[in-house]
Enzyme design. Structure first.
Site, short mmCIF file in Angstrom:
data_model
loop_
_atom_site.label_atom_id
_atom_site.label_comp_id
_atom_site.label_asym_id
_atom_site.label_seq_id
_atom_site.Cartn_x
_atom_site.Cartn_y
_atom_site.Cartn_z
N ASN A 9 50.37 54.58 12.35
CA ASN A 9 51.79 54.82 12.58
C ASN A 9 52.54 53.51 12.33
O ASN A 9 52.47 52.59 13.14
CB ASN A 9 51.96 55.30 14.04
CG ASN A 9 53.42 55.41 14.45
OD1 ASN A 9 54.33 55.38 13.62
ND2 ASN A 9 53.64 55.56 15.75
N TRP A 10 53.25 53.46 11.22
CA TRP A 10 53.92 52.21 10.83
C TRP A 10 55.22 51.98 11.57
O TRP A 10 55.85 50.93 11.43
CB TRP A 10 54.17 52.19 9.32
CG TRP A 10 52.92 52.25 8.48
CD1 TRP A 10 51.61 52.30 8.92
CD2 TRP A 10 52.84 52.28 7.04
NE1 TRP A 10 50.75 52.36 7.85
CE2 TRP A 10 51.47 52.35 6.69
CE3 TRP A 10 53.79 52.27 6.03
CZ2 TRP A 10 51.04 52.39 5.36
CZ3 TRP A 10 53.36 52.31 4.70
CH2 TRP A 10 52.00 52.36 4.37
N LYS A 11 55.67 52.98 12.30
CA LYS A 11 56.93 52.89 13.07
C LYS A 11 58.09 52.43 12.17
O LYS A 11 58.10 52.76 10.99
CB LYS A 11 56.74 51.98 14.29
CG LYS A 11 55.53 52.43 15.13
CD LYS A 11 55.43 51.76 16.47
CE LYS A 11 54.20 52.27 17.20
NZ LYS A 11 54.04 51.71 18.52
N HIS A 95 56.15 61.08 20.33
CA HIS A 95 55.66 59.72 20.59
C HIS A 95 56.41 59.14 21.79
O HIS A 95 57.60 59.42 21.98
CB HIS A 95 55.89 58.84 19.34
CG HIS A 95 55.21 57.51 19.46
ND1 HIS A 95 55.76 56.47 20.17
CD2 HIS A 95 54.03 57.07 18.99
CE1 HIS A 95 54.93 55.44 20.12
NE2 HIS A 95 53.87 55.77 19.42
N GLU A 97 57.73 56.38 22.34
CA GLU A 97 58.96 55.66 22.01
C GLU A 97 60.12 56.64 21.82
O GLU A 97 61.27 56.34 22.14
CB GLU A 97 58.76 54.79 20.76
CG GLU A 97 57.94 53.54 21.11
CD GLU A 97 57.04 53.03 20.00
OE1 GLU A 97 57.24 53.40 18.83
OE2 GLU A 97 56.12 52.25 20.32
N GLY A 173 51.45 48.68 22.16
CA GLY A 173 52.12 47.46 21.71
C GLY A 173 52.02 46.30 22.70
O GLY A 173 52.69 45.29 22.56
N GLY A 234 49.03 51.62 15.87
CA GLY A 234 50.36 51.10 15.55
C GLY A 234 50.25 49.76 14.86
O GLY A 234 50.00 49.66 13.66
N GLY A 235 50.40 48.69 15.62
CA GLY A 235 50.44 47.32 15.08
C GLY A 235 49.34 47.00 14.08
O GLY A 235 49.61 46.43 13.00
P1 PGA Z 1 49.94 50.09 19.08
O1 PGA Z 1 50.78 51.44 18.95
O2 PGA Z 1 48.63 50.30 18.37
O3 PGA Z 1 50.80 49.03 18.43
O4 PGA Z 1 49.74 49.84 20.54
C1 PGA Z 1 50.15 52.69 19.06
C2 PGA Z 1 51.14 53.80 18.92
O5 PGA Z 1 52.30 53.63 19.36
O6 PGA Z 1 50.84 54.86 18.35
#
Ligand code: PGA
Length: 255
Positions: A9-11, A95, A97, A173, A234-235
């Protein structure tokens, strides 16, 4: 046997040229991985170019959200039909967020999951507790609330197309990963819940990913838990070497 699924997930990261550079690196490094599902989830603006770059590749395309309606006066929104048109296979829904910053609720998650399924796309439905909820001992209540609310009215046949991503909010994150035992405990609880809401076969066959600070250093222990079928990353999905290493380690479970 459940097929392992690793999704990046590149956000809200990567311009089109940066996105292409990342995906071309992944294509090169991961072209011979066949036994697991690999998914990249770029921002909407890069979906078209990435879809082209992934033609006849083993890497699938995902989107980070979708509206529940297929078209109409919803300024700023993108519909499942539009995503299908551009070549998307998976859609992340709910998600944390989006729940925290954009008012996503179980009701909107449920409408979106249904709409995505109706469009013949595959939802990745995110659930998970916040730190204060874990500390208050209500982790399982939150999981139950998210699963019951998100999957309400979805048939047994359709629910098997859903991937659940268990992502404890306090691990996203933050660099703080759930221990493999904490993650496995939650995944097992989710399977028990699926058995209660559906049946043994759904509980056994539905895929559950773990998400929250997954990185090359911790993927091995996480993926080797019996009820963890993959990761939503994510990251670490923003760097070619890190995502490649996570996929390769996970592929060992897929064989
Ligand atoms: P993260 O994010 O690996 O940066 O903790 C995971 C996600 O939000 O899917």
């Amino acid at each position: 046997m459940r097929r392992v699924i690793i999704a990046g997930n590149w956000k809200m990261n990567k311009t089109i040229s940066e996105a292409l550079e990342l995906v071309n690196g992944l294509k090169r490094e991961l072209c011979d991985i066949e036994d697991i599902d690999i998914v990249v989830i770029p921002p909407f603006t890069a979906l078209g170019e990435i879809a082209d770059a992934l033609t006849s590749s083993n890497i699938k395309l995902g989107a980070q959200d979708a509206h529940w309606e297929q078209k109409g006066a919803f300024t700023g929104e993108i519909s499942p039909t539009m995503l299908k048109d551009i070549g998307v296979t998976y859609v992340v829904i709910g998600h944390s967020e989006r729940r925290i910053y954009f008012g996503e609720t179980n009701e909107t998650v449920n409408k979106k999951v249904k709409s995505v399924l109706k469009t013949d796309l595959l939802p990745i439905m995110c659930i998970g507790e916040r730190l204060e909820e874990r500390e208050a001992g209500s982790t399982f209540d939150v999981i139950r609330d998210h699963i019951e609310g998100g999957l309400k009215g979805i048939s047994e046949q359709d629910v098997l197309k859903v991937v659940i991503a268990y992502e404890p909010v306090w691990a996203i994150g933050t660099g703080k990963t759930a221990t493999p035992a904490q993650a496995e405990e939650a995944h097992l609880y989710i399977r028990d819940l699926l058995k209660e809401l559906y049946d043994e076969s759904v509980a056994k066959n539905l895929r559950i990913q773990y998400g929250g600070s997954v990185k090359p250093e911790n993927i091995k222990e996480l993926i080797n838990q019996e009820d963890i079928d993959g990761a939503l990353v994510g990251g670490a999905s923003l760097k070619t070497e890190e995502f490649v290493s996570i996929v390769k380690e996970s592929a060992k479970k897929g064989v």
